[in-house]
Design a protein around this motif. Structure first.
Motif, mmCIF file in Angstrom:
data_model
loop_
_atom_site.group_PDB
_atom_site.id
_atom_site.type_symbol
_atom_site.label_atom_id
_atom_site.label_comp_id
_atom_site.label_asym_id
_atom_site.label_seq_id
_atom_site.Cartn_x
_atom_site.Cartn_y
_atom_site.Cartn_z
ATOM 1 N N VAL A 64 0.830 -1.203 0.000
ATOM 2 C CA VAL A 64 0.000 0.000 0.000
ATOM 3 C C VAL A 64 0.862 1.250 0.000
ATOM 4 O O VAL A 64 0.696 2.146 -0.828
ATOM 5 C CB VAL A 64 -0.945 0.011 1.221
ATOM 6 N N GLU A 65 1.815 1.284 0.936
ATOM 7 C CA GLU A 65 2.654 2.482 1.018
ATOM 8 C C GLU A 65 3.446 2.679 -0.262
ATOM 9 O O GLU A 65 3.639 3.799 -0.721
ATOM 10 C CB GLU A 65 3.601 2.358 2.218
ATOM 11 N N LEU A 66 3.883 1.578 -0.853
ATOM 12 C CA LEU A 66 4.660 1.672 -2.078
ATOM 13 C C LEU A 66 3.828 2.299 -3.201
ATOM 14 O O LEU A 66 4.291 3.176 -3.929
ATOM 15 C CB LEU A 66 5.129 0.274 -2.478
ATOM 16 N N LEU A 67 2.602 1.852 -3.310
ATOM 17 C CA LEU A 67 1.721 2.424 -4.326
ATOM 18 C C LEU A 67 1.513 3.908 -4.066
ATOM 19 O O LEU A 67 1.504 4.719 -4.996
ATOM 20 C CB LEU A 67 0.372 1.701 -4.333
ATOM 21 N N GLU A 68 1.364 4.235 -2.796
ATOM 22 C CA GLU A 68 1.183 5.650 -2.445
ATOM 23 C C GLU A 68 2.405 6.458 -2.847
ATOM 24 O O GLU A 68 2.284 7.566 -3.392
ATOM 25 C CB GLU A 68 0.933 5.783 -0.945
ATOM 26 N N MET A 69 3.580 5.910 -2.588
ATOM 27 C CA MET A 69 4.801 6.635 -2.927
ATOM 28 C C MET A 69 4.918 6.823 -4.439
ATOM 29 O O MET A 69 5.307 7.894 -4.913
ATOM 30 C CB MET A 69 6.017 5.893 -2.380
ATOM 31 N N PHE A 70 4.575 5.784 -5.178
ATOM 32 C CA PHE A 70 4.623 5.918 -6.645
ATOM 33 C C PHE A 70 3.605 6.945 -7.128
ATOM 34 O O PHE A 70 3.861 7.685 -8.078
ATOM 35 C CB PHE A 70 4.386 4.555 -7.318
ATOM 36 N N GLU A 71 2.463 6.962 -6.460
ATOM 37 C CA GLU A 71 1.461 7.956 -6.864
ATOM 38 C C GLU A 71 1.992 9.370 -6.647
ATOM 39 O O GLU A 71 1.843 10.238 -7.513
ATOM 40 C CB GLU A 71 0.154 7.761 -6.067
ATOM 41 N N VAL A 72 2.638 9.588 -5.499
ATOM 42 C CA VAL A 72 3.193 10.913 -5.225
ATOM 43 C C VAL A 72 4.282 11.238 -6.237
ATOM 44 O O VAL A 72 4.359 12.352 -6.761
ATOM 45 C CB VAL A 72 3.735 10.991 -3.787
ATOM 46 N N MET A 73 5.140 10.254 -6.523
ATOM 47 C CA MET A 73 6.191 10.466 -7.526
ATOM 48 C C MET A 73 5.567 10.876 -8.856
ATOM 49 O O MET A 73 6.022 11.828 -9.491
ATOM 50 C CB MET A 73 6.986 9.165 -7.706
ATOM 51 N N ALA A 74 4.527 10.164 -9.261
ATOM 52 C CA ALA A 74 3.864 10.476 -10.534
ATOM 53 C C ALA A 74 3.322 11.893 -10.525
ATOM 54 O O ALA A 74 3.475 12.636 -11.500
ATOM 55 C CB ALA A 74 2.741 9.473 -10.795
ATOM 56 N N GLU A 75 2.712 12.271 -9.419
ATOM 57 C CA GLU A 75 2.115 13.603 -9.349
ATOM 58 C C GLU A 75 3.180 14.695 -9.319
ATOM 59 O O GLU A 75 3.028 15.744 -9.936
ATOM 60 C CB GLU A 75 1.207 13.716 -8.121
ATOM 61 N N LEU A 76 4.268 14.426 -8.584
ATOM 62 C CA LEU A 76 5.355 15.414 -8.547
ATOM 63 C C LEU A 76 5.954 15.601 -9.936
ATOM 64 O O LEU A 76 6.210 16.725 -10.375
ATOM 65 C CB LEU A 76 6.449 14.957 -7.578
ATOM 66 N N GLU A 77 6.155 14.490 -10.626
ATOM 67 C CA GLU A 77 6.733 14.595 -11.968
ATOM 68 C C GLU A 77 5.750 15.262 -12.915
ATOM 69 O O GLU A 77 6.153 15.982 -13.830
ATOM 70 C CB GLU A 77 7.139 13.207 -12.479
ATOM 71 N N ALA A 78 4.467 15.027 -12.678
ATOM 72 C CA ALA A 78 3.457 15.690 -13.505
ATOM 73 C C ALA A 78 3.536 17.202 -13.316
ATOM 74 O O ALA A 78 3.432 17.967 -14.286
ATOM 75 C CB ALA A 78 2.066 15.184 -13.148
ATOM 76 N N VAL A 79 3.752 17.617 -12.082
ATOM 77 C CA VAL A 79 3.915 19.050 -11.817
ATOM 78 C C VAL A 79 5.134 19.577 -12.563
ATOM 79 O O VAL A 79 5.079 20.622 -13.218
ATOM 80 C CB VAL A 79 4.048 19.315 -10.308
ATOM 81 N N CYS A 80 6.238 18.826 -12.477
ATOM 82 C CA CYS A 80 7.451 19.226 -13.197
ATOM 83 C C CYS A 80 7.156 19.409 -14.682
ATOM 84 O O CYS A 80 7.533 20.410 -15.293
ATOM 85 C CB CYS A 80 8.547 18.175 -13.030
#
Lengths: 218, 218
Positions: free
Chosen positions: B73-89
């Motif tokens: 679960v936490e791993l998926l959450e971390m990947f989601e945050v990574m995806a969103e951060l990169e989307a912002v970039c």
DNA sequence: ATTGTCATTCTTGTATACAAAAAGGCTTGA
DNA sequence: TCAAGCCTTTTTGTATACAAGAATGACAAT
């Protein structure tokens, strides 16, 4: 949970840096701090390491640790990231929030509103923080929630200043309403845009932030 | 910049946790580690504190530090945050990138492509990381860049696994092309969506991640 | 006068010693 | 047999001692 001396010292130091006791660029002497807190260098060093990780000080090997206040540029960057992170929370929350969670949000907002009428900025600050914390929670992503809380905490002293501006509280409330409404409608993009406006530093806010930034320059 | 023993130990320990020498939940004994690295407890403790901050271990006061591998679960959450951060970039880069920066991005992408043809996953991994790092840089927000690098580093061991899936490299390349194209057009939203798809863990990727997650469970 | 070198002093980094808290095991009682 | 309480052992947290690198200042040479 028991707290060690090092933890307390870290918190105290954080406060001393925030309130300007230790100026930007100043070196934090380990033995001085040890004397100040009446402990040995060991817990002081642990505390300094923690501050290093949170970015308040920078550590140069075999030189010492130095206070490192963010400059105007970095501060704007941090606020931009905060705005974007919260926008993500809002977008995710719009599609994930439960009825119960939405009620929590409404409740937090009501509490904010009741404080605005009394014009109590300190209390409003706390309630506002609570509102945002609930939004983080409602993103449904615990990791994101933690990251948001971390950055929120880091920006705390600067955010506090922002609220002192006349009329800012009621404007802040209006923005809250827009955010809640968008989430209520399940409109993630609108919610994201609303909170981006709410958090980001633009226009008037920009000038106030910069003006308040260097009170020692006089 | 000189490195202290504590820094080296922190890095080594990180590796030992990643490669499974220290299992999830295991307590890291200070004296044992001190012996292992032939140092005293002091630098070991400093290293452990650093790992605590980066989230690889959790420290319970007066109990010790314990390895804490993120669950599914936490791993998926971390990947989601990574995806969103990169989307912002990506979104920010789309409107802020310079001609020079865009050339850097094209260049990094070309290097990825040349590696794909040789089917060298390790090299591709490095070049892919470079591509993403350049994207962070082109967001024009140094703080955001640092945060992205931090999370990227944290997810490194898990990301590496993902690439081993057959055909993943060429699919990854196609996604890169879409990202670059969108940024080239200055279309922030499209770029954001493209990278979100690229990074987030969905469909096939999800199963592979979960499958590889617990090799000790056999 | 300026610069370079050397020595002293100061500060950080590491090792060791000590204190305090928790874990584990034993006895004792029911 | 099980549980509770005490004692021993282990382990963390802190203090102190020591080592090594950096800063400072004096002095000499150009």
């Amino acid at each position: 949970m028991e707290r060690r001396r090092a933890d307390c010292i870290a918190d105290d130091l954080e406060g001393l840096i925030f309130d300007g006791t230790f100026a930007d660029g100043e070196r934090l002497d380990e033995v001085q701090l040890a004397n100040r807190f009446s402990v040995s260098r060991t817990p002081v060093r642990e505390a300094l390491q923690r501050l290093t990780q949170s970015g308040l000080v920078v550590q140069i090997p075999r030189r010492g640790v130095f206070v490192r206040q963010p400059g105007p540029v970095e501060l704007l960057e941090m606020f931009e990231v905060m705005a974007e992170l919260e926008a993500v929370c809002a977008r995710l929350a719009a599609s994930r929030i439960s009825d119960e969670g939405f009620n929590d949000l409404l409740d937090a907002n009501r509490r904010c509103k009741s404080v605005v009428e009394v014009l109590d900025t300190d209390t409003y600050y706390r309630e506002n923080e609570r509102f945002h914390a609930i939004l983080y929670r409602q993103s449904g992503n615990a990791f994101l929630e933690q990251e948001c809380l971390r950055l929120q905490r880091r920006l705390q002293p600067f955010r506090r200043v922002q609220l002192r501006v006349r009329g800012r509280m009621s404007q802040s409330m209006a923005e809250h309403e827009a955010i809640v409404a968008a989430i209520g409608d399940g409109d993630g993009e609108r919610a994201a845009e609303a909170i981006r406006q709410h958090v980001s530093v633009q226009g008037e806010k920009f000038h106030h932030l910069i003006a308040r930034l260097k009170p020692a320059a006089e």
